[in-house]
Design an enzyme around this catalytic site. Structure first.
Site, PDB file in Angstrom:
ATOM      1  N   TYR A   1       6.095  81.376  18.841  1.00  0.00           N
ATOM      2  CA  TYR A   1       6.252  81.221  20.194  1.00  0.00           C
ATOM      3  C   TYR A   1       6.777  79.940  20.463  1.00  0.00           C
ATOM      4  CZ  TYR A   1       3.845  85.150  22.385  1.00  0.00           C
ATOM      5  OH  TYR A   1       3.383  86.483  22.612  1.00  0.00           O
TER       6      TYR A   1
ATOM      7  N   GLU B   1       8.234  79.260  24.122  1.00  0.00           N
ATOM      8  CA  GLU B   1       8.681  78.875  25.408  1.00  0.00           C
ATOM      9  C   GLU B   1       9.103  77.356  25.746  1.00  0.00           C
ATOM     10  OE1 GLU B   1       6.294  80.738  24.760  1.00  0.00           O
ATOM     11  OE2 GLU B   1       6.012  82.515  25.794  1.00  0.00           O
TER      12      GLU B   1
ATOM     13  N   ASP C   1      31.343  87.575  33.434  1.00  0.00           N
ATOM     14  CA  ASP C   1      30.636  88.292  32.337  1.00  0.00           C
ATOM     15  C   ASP C   1      31.561  88.808  31.238  1.00  0.00           C
ATOM     16  OD1 ASP C   1      29.261  90.329  30.629  1.00  0.00           O
ATOM     17  OD2 ASP C   1      28.474  91.451  32.365  1.00  0.00           O
TER      18      ASP C   1
ATOM     19  N   THR D   1      27.284  89.189  25.567  1.00  0.00           N
ATOM     20  CA  THR D   1      26.445  89.414  24.558  1.00  0.00           C
ATOM     21  C   THR D   1      26.962  88.883  23.272  1.00  0.00           C
ATOM     22  OG1 THR D   1      27.756  91.421  24.442  1.00  0.00           O
ATOM     23  CG2 THR D   1      25.678  91.512  25.800  1.00  0.00           C
TER      24      THR D   1
ATOM     25  N   LYS E   1      28.937  93.522  20.426  1.00  0.00           N
ATOM     26  CA  LYS E   1      30.060  94.119  20.483  1.00  0.00           C
ATOM     27  C   LYS E   1      31.441  93.405  19.811  1.00  0.00           C
ATOM     28  CE  LYS E   1      28.756  95.155  25.521  1.00  0.00           C
ATOM     29  NZ  LYS E   1      27.395  94.522  25.690  1.00  0.00           N
TER      30      LYS E   1
ATOM     31  N   ARG F   1      22.292  91.898  18.518  1.00  0.00           N
ATOM     32  CA  ARG F   1      22.146  92.471  19.966  1.00  0.00           C
ATOM     33  C   ARG F   1      21.470  91.172  20.568  1.00  0.00           C
ATOM     34  NH1 ARG F   1      23.092  97.607  21.687  1.00  0.00           N
ATOM     35  NH2 ARG F   1      21.509  97.085  23.288  1.00  0.00           N
TER      36      ARG F   1
END
Length: 480
Positions: free
Chosen positions: A66, A68, A243, A272, A275, A281
């Site tokens: 973790y 954060e 984008d 992203t 692509k 991904r």
């Protein structure tokens, strides 16, 4: 077999053996997916093939941590290695795109867009009209304050490309969260040419006065002039957000330069990492220094804990994209798309905008073959060609059945396809669709979902596709 191919084979064989010992159905599904991808012409514009090195980076114990927060400022102890991974990914992104700031935490493109939207809205709090809140603590705000503050933050105006013109769900589509959190308007394309009309866009922006002007697309087969987009945004006092999820690889590979590169013009750019960028991904946000602190609050503002293994995969893929060979790859993507478009046009097909100058070809199957997008998509996958149905401007069949299919060249280019190969692919697509007919409804009208293919056509197309794919093996040397 090369040393690297031998190592990859050993690694993946060991992985599948171990997975199979616990849940053999998952191991078999993984092997079946590789088989299916090896034996189909992947023309989905949003898909690609990550390198084996990138994929191996995903399957590590970085997944177990973790983290954060931000680099050097985590809410959990023991995050020094995640700090290294995230720092390397951000460094590669800044250098690759020439950005002032990069944020590698978003889990997807949608997450990246949500981070960007809320970063911009948070930034707008600094405007003088909201200064009365600055001196107050959270406990000082009464219900009326909260209502007004929520309205100021969540009811700003946004303008993005409409879904049928080629925009994305997150550009303000009414059923998406982006269409609910903003007072939203969409801009479209010229009804005759299918191209962006910058004069019409400027007029609409001046009338609507959005806080955020969104550029970029999901199914628009042309390039955009981002210098003009920034002019329009400045004229109406909007933040320009772009984008570039679909065409990030063409920016990274220096195919889109000058006014076609959004990074020098937009305050915030989202993308992203798969692509055309050919990574895992995931998502990413680039920003000017002015918005860096706001974007850095993506976790916990929008995101949960960042995925350390995914950021490791991103770092590897971004390092690969900084190699000179990636520029050759990116140019081949564009060349292949143009060859695919020309191959379809000479066989009588109708294309939205009449062609392409990026990686996308949008085929109007209703006009060309009397089919819906759903029928064309199904007939092609039966024939070994994987595409996705897609709306076209002012689509009479709506967003479910559609009148088009979207084709893209990043994945086949990764396999080594050239322009001559793409002409063969165009012929296979045209032949399969010409042999497909809609099944009539009980009322005697063409149906929208069911179809038939003339005897033997799907099998011949699949065989021809297999022959072509055999010339360009996927992950050569990897035998499972």
């Amino acid at each position: 077999m090369t040393d690297s191919a031998a190592l990859a084979t050993t690694a993946y064989q060991a992985m599948l053996t171990l997975v199979g010992q616990t849940e053999p159905r998952i191991a078999e599904a993984i092997k079946a997916e590789l088989h299916d991808q090896r034996h189909s012409l992947k023309l989905i514009a949003s898909e690609n093939y990550a390198s084996l090195t990138t994929l191996l980076g995903l399957g590590t114990w970085l997944s177990d941590k973790y983290a954060e927060g931000t680099i050097g400022h985590r809410f959990y102890a023991g995050c020094q290695n995640i700090d290294t991974v995230e720092s390397v990914a951000a460094e590669h992104a800044r250098e690759l795109f020439g950005a002032e700031y990069a944020y590698a935490q978003p889990h997807s493109g949608i997450d990246a867009n949500l981070v960007a939207y809320w970063a911009i809205l948070s930034h707008l709090v600094e405007r003088p009209a909201l200064e009365k809140y600055h001196a107050k603590t959270v406990n000082d705000l009464d219900q009326a304050d909260w209502d007004e503050l929520r309205y100021a933050l969540g009811n700003q105006r946004l303008m993005g490309m409409s879904l049928d013109a080629g925009g994305h769900l997150t550009h303000g589509f009414r059923h998406n969260i982006s269409g609910k959190m903003f007072d939203q308007r969409s801009y479209g394309t010229d009804p005759v040419t299918g191209l962006l009309d910058y004069d019409a866009l400027r007029k609409q922006a001046k009338e609507f006065k959005p806080a955020i002007l969104v550029g970029g697309y999901s199914a628009y087969p042309r390039r955009i002039n981002f210098a003009i987009m920034r002019e329009i945004a400045d004229e109406v006092g909007a933040v320009l957000m772009v984008d570039m999820a679909h065409f990030a690889g063409l920016v990274a590979g220096k195919v889109f330069t000058g006014d076609e590169n959004p990074v020098p013009f937009a305050q915030i750019v989202t993308t992203t990492t798969h692509k055309s960028l050919r990574g895992p991904r995931g998502g990413m946000v680039l920003a000017t220094k002015e918005f860096a602190d706001d974007v850095d609050r993506g976790c916990p503002m929008v995101l949960g804990g960042p995925l350390g293994n995914m950021m490791a995969g991103k770092a590897v893929a971004l390092a690969e994209a900084r190699q000179p060979s990636f520029q050759d790859y990116a140019q081949q993507i564009a060349d292949n798309a143009k060859a695919l478009a020309e191959g379809l046009l000479k066989r009588g097909a109708t294309l939205v905008t009449g062609g392409t100058d990026n990686h996308i070809v949008l085929l109007d199957v209703a006009s060309s073959f009397g089919l819906t997008g759903r029928q064309a998509e199904g007939a092609l996958i039966d024939s070994g060609v994987v595409t996705n149905r897609n709306s076209i401007p002012r689509d009479p069949n709506g967003a479910w059945y559609t009148s088009g299919i979207r084709l893209g060249t990043p994945a086949l280019t990764s396999r080594g396809f050239t322009t001559s190969d793409m002409d063969v692919v165009a012929g296979l697509i045209a032949d399969a669709l010409a042999a497909t007919k809609p099944v009539m409804t009980s009322a005697g009208a063409p149906g929208k979902a069911k179809y038939t293919i003339a005897d033997g056509v799907a099998e011949r197309t699949q065989a021809a596709a297999d022959e072509l794919l055999g010339n360009h093996p996927l992950y050569p040397g990897l035998e499972l």
